[in-house]
Scaffold this motif. Structure first.
Motif, PDB file in Angstrom:
ATOM      1  N   LEU A 232       0.534  -0.945   0.046  1.00 40.44           N
ATOM      2  CA  LEU A 232       0.284   0.140   0.409  1.00 40.44           C
ATOM      3  C   LEU A 232       1.127   1.018   0.231  1.00 40.44           C
ATOM      4  N   ASN A 233       1.790   0.981   1.271  1.00 44.08           N
ATOM      5  CA  ASN A 233       3.023   2.335   1.000  1.00 44.08           C
ATOM      6  C   ASN A 233       3.439   2.716   0.177  1.00 44.08           C
ATOM      7  N   MET A 234       3.448   1.625  -1.008  1.00 41.71           N
ATOM      8  CA  MET A 234       4.500   1.636  -1.862  1.00 41.71           C
ATOM      9  C   MET A 234       3.659   2.690  -4.021  1.00 41.71           C
ATOM     10  N   GLY A 235       2.636   2.499  -2.872  1.00 37.76           N
ATOM     11  CA  GLY A 235       1.553   1.776  -4.487  1.00 37.76           C
ATOM     12  C   GLY A 235       1.175   0.864  -5.361  1.00 37.76           C
ATOM     13  N   MET A 236       1.749  -0.606  -4.672  1.00 35.61           N
ATOM     14  CA  MET A 236       1.488  -1.286  -5.428  1.00 35.61           C
ATOM     15  C   MET A 236       0.507  -2.067  -5.326  1.00 35.61           C
ATOM     16  N   ARG A 237       0.030  -2.904  -6.401  1.00 37.44           N
ATOM     17  CA  ARG A 237      -1.266  -3.443  -5.898  1.00 37.44           C
ATOM     18  C   ARG A 237      -1.071  -4.742  -5.113  1.00 37.44           C
ATOM     19  N   LEU A 238      -2.219  -5.057  -4.201  1.00 35.23           N
ATOM     20  CA  LEU A 238      -2.295  -5.948  -3.052  1.00 35.23           C
ATOM     21  C   LEU A 238      -1.454  -7.159  -4.274  1.00 35.23           C
ATOM     22  N   GLN A 239      -3.297  -7.420  -5.041  1.00 40.40           N
ATOM     23  CA  GLN A 239      -3.356  -8.773  -5.609  1.00 40.40           C
ATOM     24  C   GLN A 239      -3.076 -10.463  -4.910  1.00 40.40           C
ATOM     25  N   THR A 240      -4.089  -9.807  -4.397  1.00 37.27           N
ATOM     26  CA  THR A 240      -4.511 -11.246  -2.928  1.00 37.27           C
ATOM     27  C   THR A 240      -4.735 -11.922  -3.575  1.00 37.27           C
ATOM     28  N   ASP A 241      -5.427 -13.313  -3.579  1.00 41.01           N
ATOM     29  CA  ASP A 241      -5.799 -14.165  -4.141  1.00 41.01           C
ATOM     30  C   ASP A 241      -7.224 -14.180  -3.224  1.00 41.01           C
ATOM     31  N   PRO A 242      -7.293 -14.085  -2.458  1.00 40.15           N
ATOM     32  CA  PRO A 242      -9.058 -14.235  -1.447  1.00 40.15           C
ATOM     33  C   PRO A 242      -9.874 -12.849  -1.475  1.00 40.15           C
ATOM     34  N   THR A 243      -9.168 -11.933  -2.131  1.00 36.76           N
ATOM     35  CA  THR A 243     -10.082 -11.154  -2.359  1.00 36.76           C
ATOM     36  C   THR A 243     -10.563 -11.008  -3.703  1.00 36.76           C
ATOM     37  N   VAL A 244     -10.132 -12.047  -4.308  1.00 39.33           N
ATOM     38  CA  VAL A 244     -10.329 -11.732  -6.092  1.00 39.33           C
ATOM     39  C   VAL A 244     -11.434 -13.307  -5.918  1.00 39.33           C
ATOM     40  N   ILE A 245     -11.625 -13.970  -4.416  1.00 34.50           N
ATOM     41  CA  ILE A 245     -12.086 -15.338  -5.071  1.00 34.50           C
ATOM     42  C   ILE A 245     -13.578 -14.848  -4.214  1.00 34.50           C
ATOM     43  N   TYR A 246     -13.238 -14.137  -3.699  1.00 38.11           N
ATOM     44  CA  TYR A 246     -14.975 -13.036  -2.660  1.00 38.11           C
ATOM     45  C   TYR A 246     -15.471 -12.778  -3.743  1.00 38.11           C
ATOM     46  N   GLY A 247     -15.011 -11.735  -4.528  1.00 36.16           N
ATOM     47  CA  GLY A 247     -15.728 -10.399  -5.371  1.00 36.16           C
ATOM     48  C   GLY A 247     -15.912 -11.933  -6.807  1.00 36.16           C
TER      49      GLY A 247
END
Length: 334
Positions: A232-247
């Motif tokens: 987050l501090n770098m402006g980099m995307r979190l790229q975490t699978d659980p959020t994708v699965i939830y979506g």
């Protein structure tokens, strides 16, 4: 003789005042802010420690009147350990009778860390000891009933075991879980680390839910939180699978494919920067603490080792080597 009579009169008057006060104390309902309060008395607790606990939990204004009342009935050693559900309108005398008779709560409901709100509702709906009032209500209607300001219920309820008397309403149980989460958040937020990239407690809750779903080994929670904070501090995307699965919701069939990672939803942290719009599950206290006290690390990558733990890397080159070691090569073994 007159002095003795005065002393006797004074003593008798004092006794009458004490009796009057004890009667007033015994029959005056205790003041609590919710419909019910859960009380857990540990085995081996003394009458004084129990009275102090009752005071600290807001059931009594001070401990000594309760001590005197119990001793007056000769029941100082009869209070039984257990989990009790104290309802609005209970008097100190009612409380005394409940605790000495051991009228403990017999039914319970456990909400598991990492559950979604849909799983919570399903568990409540299938519990035969619960009086069901909100089975047909929408999520938004339930939040309105609870007095919540949020519009999405995900993550707003604290995972724990809740004890209750038979026919307690589902609304009452949810209200207790909601208030428990608010209390945990308020307390932990006050002691959070400095310079965290959260604009609110709610954003910290979102992060905690991601940490909850990403963590296989409990001790790694602060490290995983540290990685996401760094991103987050770098402006980099979190790229975490659980959020994708939830979506993906009901469209997820248990197998996350590359096309899923590229399919944009509000929760796809591969296609969208920053935190998702809401939590993705119920985080436990350890995950909340990790989100507010992340490990100080340079790592921005991690990969599963196959045993629930992760390898953390500060550079892409290190990460690629870890992927080869723990993900690709093991899969090619025969």
């Amino acid at each position: 003789m007159r002095t003795i009579n005065r002393l006797l009169s004074l003593a008798f008057l004092s006794f009458l005042l004490l009796v009057a006060w004890m009667i007033y104390f015994a029959i005056t309902p205790i003041s609590i802010n919710t419909e019910t309060v859960e009380l857990d008395l540990k085995a081996g607790s003394s009458l004084r420690s129990i009275s102090q606990q009752l005071t600290e939990e807001g059931l009594l204004k001070e401990p000594w009147s309760f001590v005197l009342m119990v001793r007056a009935f000769g029941r100082a050693g009869d209070i039984k350990a257990g989990n009790y559900l104290i309802e609005t309108g209970t008097t100190p005398y009612n409380l005394f009778v409940t605790l000495t008779n051991g009228n403990i709560s017999q039914d319970s409901m456990t909400f598991i860390e990492g559950w979604t709100f849909a799983q919570m509702r399903n568990a409540l709906n299938n519990n035969e000891s619960v009086k069901h009032l909100i089975m047909s209500s929408t999520d938004q209607e339930i939040l309105a009933e609870l007095g919540a300001n949020q519009t999405i219920p995900e993550g707003l309820f604290f995972p724990d075991t809740y004890y209750f008397s038979r026919n307690t309403t589902d609304k009452s149980i949810l209200k207790r879980a909601y208030q428990a989460m608010q209390n945990k958040l308020d307390a932990t937020w006050q002691n959070r680390d400095a310079n965290l990239p959260y604009r609110s407690q709610y954003e910290a809750l979102i992060m905690a839910s991601i940490v909850e779903k990403e963590t296989g080994k409990a001790s790694e929670r602060p490290q995983i939180a540290g990685v996401f904070i760094n991103r987050l501090n770098m402006g980099m995307r979190l790229q975490t699978d659980p959020t994708v699965i939830y979506g993906l919701g009901e469209h997820f069939d248990g197998n996350l494919r590359k096309q899923d990672l590229l399919s944009d939803t509000p929760y796809n942290t591969y296609t969208r920067a920053g935190l998702p719009p809401s939590p993705i599950a119920m985080p436990g206290l350890a995950s909340i603490e990790a989100a507010l006290h992340p490990a100080k690390t340079k790592a921005i990558y991690f990969v599963g080792k196959g045993d629930g733990s992760h390898a953390f890397s500060a550079t892409l080159a290190e990460h690629n080597r870890a992927v080869m070691q723990y993900q690709i090569k093991p899969n090619n073994k025969r």
